[in-house]
Design an enzyme around this catalytic site. Structure first.
Site, mmCIF file in Angstrom:
data_model
loop_
_atom_site.group_PDB
_atom_site.id
_atom_site.type_symbol
_atom_site.label_atom_id
_atom_site.label_comp_id
_atom_site.label_asym_id
_atom_site.label_seq_id
_atom_site.Cartn_x
_atom_site.Cartn_y
_atom_site.Cartn_z
ATOM 1 N N GLU A 322 0.818 -1.228 0.000
ATOM 2 C CA GLU A 322 0.000 0.000 0.000
ATOM 3 C C GLU A 322 0.845 1.269 0.000
ATOM 4 O O GLU A 322 0.439 2.303 0.543
ATOM 5 C CB GLU A 322 -0.961 0.005 1.203
ATOM 6 C CG GLU A 322 -1.906 -1.182 1.212
ATOM 7 C CD GLU A 322 -2.805 -1.248 2.450
ATOM 8 O OE1 GLU A 322 -2.888 -0.271 3.201
ATOM 9 O OE2 GLU A 322 -3.430 -2.305 2.647
ATOM 10 N N GLU A 412 -5.480 -8.063 0.179
ATOM 11 C CA GLU A 412 -6.246 -7.777 1.395
ATOM 12 C C GLU A 412 -7.602 -7.268 0.954
ATOM 13 O O GLU A 412 -7.675 -6.346 0.145
ATOM 14 C CB GLU A 412 -5.618 -6.640 2.223
ATOM 15 C CG GLU A 412 -4.462 -7.026 3.082
ATOM 16 C CD GLU A 412 -3.889 -5.811 3.818
ATOM 17 O OE1 GLU A 412 -4.667 -4.924 4.247
ATOM 18 O OE2 GLU A 412 -2.661 -5.765 3.963
#
Ligand SMILES: *[C@@H]1O[C@H](CO)[C@@H](O)[C@H](O)[C@H]1NC(C)=O
Ligand SMILES: *[C@@H]1O[C@H](CO)[C@@H](O)[C@H](O)[C@H]1NC(C)=O
Length: 473
Positions: A322, A412
């Site tokens: 991320e 995720e």
């Protein structure tokens, strides 16, 4: 209503004058634009101050959580459409929540800009008849001019690279890559963050996830100094020993510079706002103390990855995740230092430590953050959107990023995707992994009924169904 009328009319004309009528009946095959100012507004308003809009204005005033614009979009048949949003993100980077027919939601990112532009917003599966597309506030403060739907072309065959990027990949990594490639586009691996939550799913659904994701966080030296004892390597080996596939991420606690205040505890030291560690400065010259600390940390993680290599466990390795969000320190200084750090990680682990059981998973969507084809096996997105949707926006972005040569995973998610949606959208995620506490066990993200549907589906591979994968492909 409109759609039904149109298709009836079209059908009647087609019957009357045959093939020549086709062009006038092609509403289902051409792009159709819907102006925001003609849509249903909830808490939003029409404005004309920003030039460059189409129609008679655009919609703005997204400032409350529930503010939205609702488009009514007819379709003559049930089919997939490419959706484009014409938007001006004049106040900076923004996100909207897109909700289709009051069901699945997805997020669409709008890059900051000074004019109206067309943003590809993925695909929508429209039902025959009338449909609704809501754009709901989320980050707010953007200007919506219109949306356009165009029937999607069928997805072309994938062109996935034949072998891992590391030429010295060991037989375990090669076997995993080969297996993943063999199922890509045909099935999805079920996955879960943390072994304990994977076991919880088994209790709830009778099926165990095929993949378990674990976190190397507690092996970060700045945590170990403060007493943490990592256990995730043991958990990974436990899952591998029962025939499962293992993914590893690393919430890398900053090597130094942790604020460790009440608001920003030492154990949140992977967050940008919990440390003044500056990755750009640290990487600027290889002799400074902080560069040395980065290498110290990579070497500490190498010890753990080597334990997995020795145990015969190939790893889907997802460090620096991320990054483009900038909420973790490795992304905080922008793309360049992050890409540089990725290169150092890859080189140090692969060439210096001889760790060859890894498949390298890159976890940002934006093209300018991409470290390049030479060090990435798999592209991944982390998507937190409710509704158990197919996340096709992110999937298609990653297809573009990797030119359809890289495998793609939903590394995720908050909500596990429903298999019928994945198939309808041809969103060929290789695996999904649901985050643990407050997501997997939370009805607003994953109802037990949906989990049972997902874990019971033929399209979704569970632990029992992947037994022997090392030799299967
Ligand atoms: C290393 O990082 C710490 C924490 O951010 C900082 O205080 C220190 O000045 C840095 N050292 C160098 C040599 O840049
Ligand atoms: C469940 O998810 C909702 C929506 O994100 C959140 O507000 C709530 O706190 C969660 N509940 C629990 C028990 O974690």
């Amino acid at each position: 209503m409109v759609g039904t009328l149109k298709s009836l009319l079209c059908g009647a004309v087609a019957l009357a004058i045959g093939a020549h009528a086709a062009p006038s009946c092609s509403a289902g095959n051409t792009a159709r634009t819907f102006e925001a100012e003609n849509a249903i507004l909830s808490g939003t308003t029409v404005d004309t101050a920003q030039s460059g809009y189409t129609g008679t204005g655009y919609v703005t005033g997204f400032d409350q959580a529930t503010d939205k614009v609702t488009f009514t979009v007819p379709s003559t048949t049930t089919r997939l459409y490419d959706l484009t949003i014409r938007v001006a993100a004049i106040y900076g980077d923004k996100r909207t929540t897109l909700i289709l027919n009051n069901g699945a939601s997805s997020e669409v990112f709008f890059a900051a800009g000074t004019t109206f532009v067309d943003v590809a917003a993925g695909q929508v599966l429209l039902n025959q008849g009338s449909n609704t597309i809501d754009l709901v506030n989320n980050w707010g403060w953007y200007l919506i001019d219109s949306i356009t739907v165009k029937p999607s072309s069928p997805r072309p065959a994938h062109q996935i690279n034949a072998s891992p990027v590391n030429a010295a990949a060991n037989s375990d990594a090669k076997a995993l890559y080969k297996y993943l490639r063999s199922i890509y586009g045909k099935k999805i691996l079920s996955g879960q963050q943390d072994l304990s939550w994977a076991n919880w799913i088994a209790q709830q659904t009778g099926k165990t996830p095929a993949l378990v994701s674990v976190d190397l966080m507690d092996y970060s030296p700045s945590r170990v100094e403060r007493g943490t004892v990592g256990t995730s390597v043991e958990e990974a080996i436990t899952h591998a020993n029962r025939g499962g596939i293992v993914s590893v991420l690393w919430h890398w606690n900053a090597p130094t510079g942790l604020y460790d205040t009440d608001a920003h505890k030492w154990w949140s030291g992977f967050y940008t706002d919990a440390t003044d560690f500056n990755v750009a400065t640290a990487l600027a010259d290889t002799t400074n103390a902080n560069y040395t600390l980065l290498i110290r940390d990579i070497d500490a993680i190498a010890v753990q990855l080597k334990r997995l290599q020795t145990a015969g466990v190939p790893v889907l390795f997802r460090p620096l995740h991320e990054a483009e969000g900038k909420w973790f320190w490795w992304g905080a200084q922008g793309a360049e230092p992050c890409k540089k750090l990725w290169g150092i990680l890859y080189d140090r682990l692969t060439n210096y430590h001889g760790i060859n059981n890894l498949l390298w998973v890159w976890n940002s969507l934006a093209a300018d953050w991409y470290p390049g084809d030479a060090t990435v096996d798999i592209l991944a997105a982390d998507v937190y959107a409710q509704g158990n949707g197919p996340m096709s926006t992110q999937y298609n972005q990653l297809i573009d990023l990797g030119k359809d040569k890289k495998l793609i995973a939903a590394s995720e998610v908050g909500a596990a995707p429903l298999p019928d949606q994945l198939q309808a959208y041809e969103a060929h995620w290789l695996w999904f992994a649901v985050w643990g506490d407050t997501f997997i066990n939370n009805e607003s993200w994953n109802s037990l009924a949906n989990l049972k549907t997902i874990y019971g589906s033929d399209y979704v591979l569970t632990l029992d169904e992947i037994q022997g994968w090392k030799t299967a492909a």
